[in-house]
Structure formats: structure tokens, C-alpha cells
Write a protein that holds these residues in place. Structure first.
Motif, short mmCIF file in Angstrom:
data_model
loop_
_atom_site.label_atom_id
_atom_site.label_comp_id
_atom_site.label_asym_id
_atom_site.label_seq_id
_atom_site.Cartn_x
_atom_site.Cartn_y
_atom_site.Cartn_z
N GLN A 54 -5.70 -29.69 -40.71
CA GLN A 54 -5.99 -29.73 -39.28
C GLN A 54 -5.45 -28.48 -38.59
OE1 GLN A 54 -4.15 -32.98 -37.20
NE2 GLN A 54 -5.43 -32.74 -35.37
N SER A 55 -6.29 -27.83 -37.79
CA SER A 55 -5.88 -26.63 -37.05
C SER A 55 -5.29 -27.04 -35.71
CB SER A 55 -7.08 -25.70 -36.83
OG SER A 55 -7.57 -25.22 -38.06
N LEU A 56 -4.08 -26.61 -35.42
CA LEU A 56 -3.39 -26.97 -34.19
C LEU A 56 -2.92 -25.72 -33.45
CD1 LEU A 56 -1.17 -29.93 -35.50
CD2 LEU A 56 -3.35 -30.08 -34.26
N THR A 57 -2.70 -25.88 -32.15
CA THR A 57 -2.22 -24.79 -31.32
C THR A 57 -0.94 -25.22 -30.61
OG1 THR A 57 -4.47 -23.96 -30.94
CG2 THR A 57 -2.76 -23.26 -29.38
N GLU A 58 0.06 -24.38 -30.65
CA GLU A 58 1.30 -24.59 -29.90
C GLU A 58 1.34 -23.57 -28.77
OE1 GLU A 58 3.67 -26.43 -28.58
OE2 GLU A 58 4.50 -26.90 -30.57
N TYR A 59 1.90 -24.00 -27.63
CA TYR A 59 2.04 -23.10 -26.49
C TYR A 59 3.51 -22.87 -26.20
CZ TYR A 59 -2.91 -24.02 -25.52
OH TYR A 59 -4.27 -24.12 -25.60
N SER A 60 3.80 -21.66 -25.75
CA SER A 60 5.16 -21.33 -25.32
C SER A 60 5.08 -20.62 -23.98
CB SER A 60 5.86 -20.45 -26.35
OG SER A 60 5.21 -19.18 -26.46
#
Length: 237
Positions: free
Chosen positions: A151-157
């Protein structure tokens, strides 16, 4: 600015979110807390690729690193909950590209400051009234990874942009002041406008208080009990 943000579910914060015209909200909802600290999650708003406003819950620490071989991210060892104004135009700095392409607003009810006098720390909460809210100018970054299941996921900072110290804050904090924006003078709209260049935005990198703030002396950030008389810090002309 020290690493404390107050985001309460107030009429002022809700009104600011309406002004921001957010089309996409985080599935888990907006993050509310009396005390959001560095490396916690805080809600940020930015212009998405389709030019629609999006809110996400980002890690309040601009630089992330791999937390495990599986690909998840965690705050890096480099301090980055704030990004100094004098680093925004320095090539190779953590905020250089984000200042140009990934600017965001952090809706808040207030922020915390600390000053050290003769070895003793004094704490203040800088608050707006319940019917008002702060729009803190920040930067965000995206980090992509793939889980073991594919699964491709995105994290934000994110980080808060900090400016030189403001003269009116000298009894509260001497090192820096946060970038505070407002819808009433167009500064918030300019900060989010992807057509604005770094050169045209530099006018915002001078300290300015855009709305009155109530400076409340507290015992410590974890309990935030008032311990003295508060005072109003007036907005700049």
C-alpha cells in the motif's frame, strides 16, 4: 517561538476554517488540543494540486527520516519544528523549496513562549479571544512510502516560520516571533497563493502583530495554570 500551540474548538477557529474555504478535510478530523507540542500532529491547510484547499494532520517537525525498514517516517534528529526566516532564501536549507512551493496555514487559538531570566524559566500563553483565531504561517512537506502489503501512503510534516523577535514580546520571549497572518489585510491569502513568488512574499518576513494577544503567565506548559495578571499586547498599525 517555543514549541507549543493551542488549537481549541472555538467559534474563532471554526470561522477561520470557513474563511480558508477548505474542500478536503482529514478523515480523522481536525486536531484540537490545549497543548500541541513539537513532534505532535497539528492540522495544516494548503492549496492542493487541483487548486482546492486541503487540510491534513501533519507531524510538527519539518524533517522526517525512516522509522523502520518498512518505510514509515518519524521526526529526524535535526530540530525543525520552526523554520527561521533567514533560512528561507538559503539554497540547500530545509525550508528553501517549501517556501517556494509548499506554504501552509496553521489555524490556532494561541501559542506558548518561554523566557529564561537568571536561570529561571518563565512561561506565557499568548491567546486570542474565543471569537478570534490565529493564522500561523508555516511550511509543509510530503513523504511517500510503501507498506509491506504494497500500500502506498503519504506522511505530512510541517513547521512554523519564525521571524526576528518583536519589541512587544521582549518580556516574554527574546529570540523569535511566529509569522502571524490575517485574512483582513490579505497576508493570509498571499501566503497560500501559489502564484506569489518568494520575492513578493518577503514583505511578510518582518515581525508584525496583526491582532491583539492576551499574554497569560502560567506555571508550566503541562498544567497551564495562570499565576499572575495577564496583559493585552496590542496589534501593530
Amino acid at each position: 517561538m517555543c514549541g507549543r500551540i493551542n488549537v481549541t474548538d472555538s467559534a474563532g477557529v471554526r470561522a477561520l476554517c470557513e474563511q480558508l474555504d477548505i474542500q478536503f478535510w482529514p478523515e480523522e478530523g481536525m486536531q484540537f488540543s490545549r497543548f500541541i507540542g513539537a513532534t505532535d500532529r497539528v492540522s495544516v491547510v494548503f492549496n492542493a494540486a487541483d487548486d482546492k484547499r486541503q487540510m491534513v494532520n501533519a507531524i510538527w517537525w519539518l524533517l522526517l527520516e525512516k522509522a523502520s525498514p518498512e518505510g514509515a517516517f518519524k521526526p529526524s534528529r535535526y530540530t525543525s519544528f520552526n523554520t527561521r526566516y533567514d533560512k528561507l532564501n538559503k539554497r540547500g536549507s530545509a525550508g528553501y523549496q517549501a517556501y517556494r512551493n509548499q506554504r501552509c496555514i496553521i489555524p490556532a487559538s494561541g501559542f506558548g513562549e518561554t523566557i529564561n531570566i537568571e536561570g529561571k524559566k518563565y512561561y506565557h500563553d499568548m491567546m486570542v479571544p474565543q471569537d478570534d483565531a490565529l493564522a500561523l504561517g508555516g511550511l509543509y512537506r510530503t513523504w511517500h512510502y510503501t507498506t509491506d502489503s504494497g500500500q502506498s501512503l503519504t506522511e505530512y510534516s510541517c513547521s512554523v516560520v519564525t521571524l526576528p523577535p518583536h519589541d512587544k514580546f521582549q518580556h516574554i520571549h527574546k529570540k523569535a516571533s511566529p509569522l502571524m497572518l490575517s485574512a483582513s489585510d490579505g497576508s493570509m491569502q498571499d501566503w497560500l497563493n501559489p502564484m506569489m513568488t518568494s520575492g513578493t512574499l518577503n514583505y511578510l518576513l518582518t515581525p508584525k502583530i496583526r491582532q491583539p494577544l492576551n499574554a497569560v503567565p502560567i506555571d508550566k506548559p503541562s498544567t497551564y495554570q495562570p499565576i499572575g495578571e495577564s496583559n493585552i499586547i496590542s496589534a501593530d498599525d
